[in-house]
Motif scaffolding. Structure first.
Motif, mmCIF file in Angstrom:
data_model
loop_
_atom_site.group_PDB
_atom_site.id
_atom_site.type_symbol
_atom_site.label_atom_id
_atom_site.label_comp_id
_atom_site.label_asym_id
_atom_site.label_seq_id
_atom_site.Cartn_x
_atom_site.Cartn_y
_atom_site.Cartn_z
ATOM 1 N N ILE A 8 0.838 -1.206 0.000
ATOM 2 C CA ILE A 8 0.000 0.000 0.000
ATOM 3 C C ILE A 8 0.867 1.248 0.000
ATOM 4 C CG2 ILE A 8 -0.278 0.127 2.509
ATOM 5 C CD1 ILE A 8 -3.028 0.812 -0.042
ATOM 6 N N HIS A 9 2.014 1.198 0.682
ATOM 7 C CA HIS A 9 2.931 2.334 0.693
ATOM 8 C C HIS A 9 3.543 2.536 -0.690
ATOM 9 C CE1 HIS A 9 6.679 4.558 1.592
ATOM 10 N NE2 HIS A 9 5.867 5.210 2.412
ATOM 11 N N ALA A 10 3.875 1.458 -1.352
ATOM 12 C CA ALA A 10 4.439 1.546 -2.700
ATOM 13 C C ALA A 10 3.428 2.154 -3.671
ATOM 14 C CB ALA A 10 4.875 0.169 -3.176
ATOM 15 N N VAL A 11 2.165 1.760 -3.564
ATOM 16 C CA VAL A 11 1.124 2.300 -4.447
ATOM 17 C C VAL A 11 0.905 3.780 -4.144
ATOM 18 C CG1 VAL A 11 -1.336 2.198 -5.008
ATOM 19 C CG2 VAL A 11 -0.005 0.088 -4.819
ATOM 20 N N ALA A 12 0.847 4.143 -2.861
ATOM 21 C CA ALA A 12 0.648 5.545 -2.489
ATOM 22 C C ALA A 12 1.799 6.406 -2.999
ATOM 23 C CB ALA A 12 0.510 5.669 -0.979
ATOM 24 N N THR A 13 3.008 5.909 -2.886
ATOM 25 C CA THR A 13 4.168 6.654 -3.388
ATOM 26 C C THR A 13 4.084 6.798 -4.906
ATOM 27 O OG1 THR A 13 5.508 5.804 -1.573
ATOM 28 C CG2 THR A 13 6.686 6.697 -3.460
ATOM 29 N N GLN A 18 2.777 10.755 -9.718
ATOM 30 C CA GLN A 18 2.138 10.906 -11.022
ATOM 31 C C GLN A 18 1.787 12.369 -11.282
ATOM 32 O OE1 GLN A 18 2.020 8.288 -13.165
ATOM 33 N NE2 GLN A 18 3.168 7.377 -11.489
ATOM 34 N N PRO A 19 1.749 12.753 -12.547
ATOM 35 C CA PRO A 19 1.335 14.128 -12.885
ATOM 36 C C PRO A 19 -0.147 14.337 -12.566
ATOM 37 C CG PRO A 19 1.738 12.841 -14.871
ATOM 38 C CD PRO A 19 2.147 11.985 -13.708
ATOM 39 N N PRO A 20 -0.563 15.604 -12.416
ATOM 40 C CA PRO A 20 -1.964 15.892 -12.054
ATOM 41 C C PRO A 20 -3.001 15.289 -12.997
ATOM 42 C CG PRO A 20 -0.626 17.855 -11.819
ATOM 43 C CD PRO A 20 0.247 16.821 -12.452
ATOM 44 N N LYS A 21 -2.728 15.275 -14.298
ATOM 45 C CA LYS A 21 -3.704 14.697 -15.239
ATOM 46 C C LYS A 21 -3.900 13.210 -14.990
ATOM 47 C CE LYS A 21 -3.279 17.934 -19.036
ATOM 48 N NZ LYS A 21 -2.934 18.115 -20.448
#
Length: 77
Positions: A8-13, A18-21
């Motif tokens: 979950i930490h890896a996904v959150a990071t 990621q860019p705003p779009k």
């Protein structure tokens, strides 16, 4: 999992980087998946409405409690 990242930490990071779009696209996609899931799972929509109203009332109650005890609704002290 010592020494390694939790998934979950890896996904959150990854999402934070990621860019705003891309974040907006992920948010829209997640919302559509959540709505589709609710559509398939909920049989009686009246019960869903009552549950949503109960959660809303609980949230307002928490804010009222915080206002009376802490004089603020801010998330921190």
């Amino acid at each position: 999992m010592k020494g390694g990242k939790r998934p979950i930490h890896a996904v959150a990071t990854w999402v934070r980087r990621q860019p705003p779009k891309m974040k907006a696209l992920l948010a829209v996609f997640s919302g559509l998946v959540a709505l589709l899931f609710l559509r398939m799972v909920v049989q009686d929509h009246d019960k869903l409405f009552v549950a949503a109203e109960a959660v809303h009332a609980l949230g307002i109650s928490v804010l009222i409690y915080k206002l009376t005890k802490e004089k603020t609704c801010a998330g921190t002290h």
